[in-house]
Design a protein around this motif. Sequence first.
Motif: not given
Lengths: 503, 337
Positions: A199-206, A32-44, A403-407
Amino acid sequence: MEFLIQAAAEVFTAKVLALITLGALAGIIVGAIPGFTITMGIALTLPFTFGMSPIEGLATMLGVYVGGYSGGQISGILLGIPGTPSSICTTFDGHPMAKKGQPGRALALGVISSFLGGLVGAVVLIITAVPIARFALRFGPWEIFSLIVFALTLIASLGSKSLTKGLMAGAFGLLLATFGIDPVAGQLRFTFGLHELTDGFEFLPVLIGLFALPQMIDAAARGRTETKQVDSSFIEGSIQVPWLAGLREVLSQWVNLVRSGLIGCMVGALPAAGGVTSNFLAYDQAQKMSKHPEKFGTGIPDGIIASEAGNNGTAGGSLIPTIALGIPGNAITAVMLGALILHGITPGPMLLRHEPVLVYGVFIALIVAHFSMLLLQIVGLRGFLRIAKAPSFSLVPAVLTLCVVGSFALNNRFFDVWVFLLFGLIGYLLSRLGVPLAPVVLGLILGPLAESNLRQALMINPNPNLFFTRPISALFLGISLLSIAYSAWQIMRQRKRTLAETG
Amino acid sequence: MRKSLLMVLVAVICLALLASGCAPEAQEEAKPQAEEKAAEEAVAKYPERPIQLVIPYKPGGATDIIFRLVCKYAEKHLGQPIVCVNMPGATSTVGSRHVKEARPDGYTLLGSHDVIATAFYSGVVDYAFEAFEPICLITSTPNIATTHSDYPWNTMKELLEEAKSKPGEIVWSTTFGSTDHFFILGILEAAGVSKDVLRLVGYEGTGPQLTALLGKHTHGCMANVASAMGHVEAGDLKFLGVAWESRLPQIPDVPTLKEQGIDFAHATNRGVFAPKGTPEGILKKIEEAFRKAMEDPECKAKIEEMGTLVNFKPREEYVKFLDELMKKYDKLAQMMK
């Protein structure tokens, strides 16, 4: 059968059920939090699984996975900012519906579609995992490239108000995708001497830049007086979530639901595609098959159902190659495979034979996770609905902070926050000019895939005719032509209609 | 309306500035003598807070799993948690650059491998091992030439024989600029075969390469026991030769490349690095913690289950080891030109 009973005995213990539910709760929150991904959650979650048994660890991760896919719609519907990349299309109809004063209805539709679409994916996984995974292997670079070409034709329908602006936005996205290290030969491009751009532009912050910042600027610009009007329409009569009505509505569109779930599942099973692509494809198919395609994007249930059933179907789909072949379908299942390896279990085609109880346990846990998710959403949605009532002066800073923290948290580097801000301003300008933003995202996601597969195909065999002579590839190119023709025909028809109306 | 718009922008900028204040800055202060004592004290007290270990790859890969596992054991001996942070991207240089530029206080470490050398030689960055303080080597994962079972070759030698007779028809996948690119070039050089006999195709990472091989879109790639064993057991893939001095315990039937007359050994060697200038006393403490972790039988068993060899080398030996490694990669880099 005996394995199934054993597996059920392992999953239906208080500890595993609690872990799944806890995982689902964590998933809904990161989703639900913009900028936080499921991958991040799983990795944690990964380090916590070190001390667990394999099935406990996998069950927890499945909870996060399923919860995450259903959590992304909450901010998507209420704020117009997709919480995860795979819920972009949910915002197209979900947010307008919420703005019309029916946020409860939109959320109910989304949660129920997530639940049922996910079950469609789970059923396909359980029944046909092995043959589908074998079939997906036949997708070489030729087939994947042609599939991506097909997905790129969606730009035409996404920017339906003005085809030129849609194509411009798509081309802009493709251009952005060329920044950074080249995916095939490893050469640096467009880095302008900035090592952060290697590494180019990271997709999520964009993504969150494009979607969140313009929304927040608009919310702030509306000012206090106007916000009040919107707020009151949110509060009155809609704090209730109409679950039963929602269920009836979703079931009345069962064709859309099953089709979207299946599209999600199939795309999830392909190497390298994933939730974002399936989300767009499911939405597009729902629109093209619909009797009233022009209403899409105005806040109709069809769009929400397609998008959410599609992305949750991907959860089951991406487990197909993971379980049947030991090949991760995406970054999330890659972490799950890592957890297996850590427990001394070799993932691969032999997994089903060596560890049948574990595999059935995963199937059962996937289904249980959907029920946990539904339960948590039913309990928690009324709380989430309060977000819709929050006044702009507290909402805007809160969302921007996240958003800033997530990026930053994505790669733990500050450069991505600048990327977020830069694309936020670009997004604001583009939306002011009436340029649709979704094609930018589509181009940015599909660009690298299209490029590397095209180049790999031509490196393996320089003969370009293979794109037309390999049957699956030819099929996708054929559908692409149809898709373009359909969009052209629709635009023509619309033009005639407006001409007839005005003239 | 203008006013509120302005306010949002100001809020965003303030936030950004605030956050950037928290980001680690490059150290610039020249230390007067009084501060030298403080530095000594810092060494004595180390570690006072959690240590960050940067993994320059995505979660779920071999590097990620191995370091997360080993850190769980090493942190017991340090008394402070080691927090593993993934900073993937750009041939692992996003993470390595972050550590290179971090404060050399022992609180930011890097867990990486041979890719530091290959990223340098392929021109992604202009620094290699010398930009860091190597602390210790922990594991070596021998690499294995792998093909699909449906193809006729049973050894790497046979594959190369056929490649010589029809140059450019056998497709070998690599990630350009990464370890597997140097792996195949090394084999070709050791076998005395021109590099043009194979058709090299670029893929991003090991996973996609295995998928392409399983679908028979390519003819071979570099793998290791952990990544390919499941497919070999299922009869889909087969190993052509181990690039190691001796045969591996998990696959005793697979001959080494050396046995096939290709004198080439190649492993992915994972170790821990600190920023240049980190005090020797702190390095010693970290080395000690990792040494104890690698001696832990439980940790050892878990690593060996993954088909990786525990290969602990303390700082002094590791520095020499890396010198040799650089020479080897230097030779291979000449071939790439």
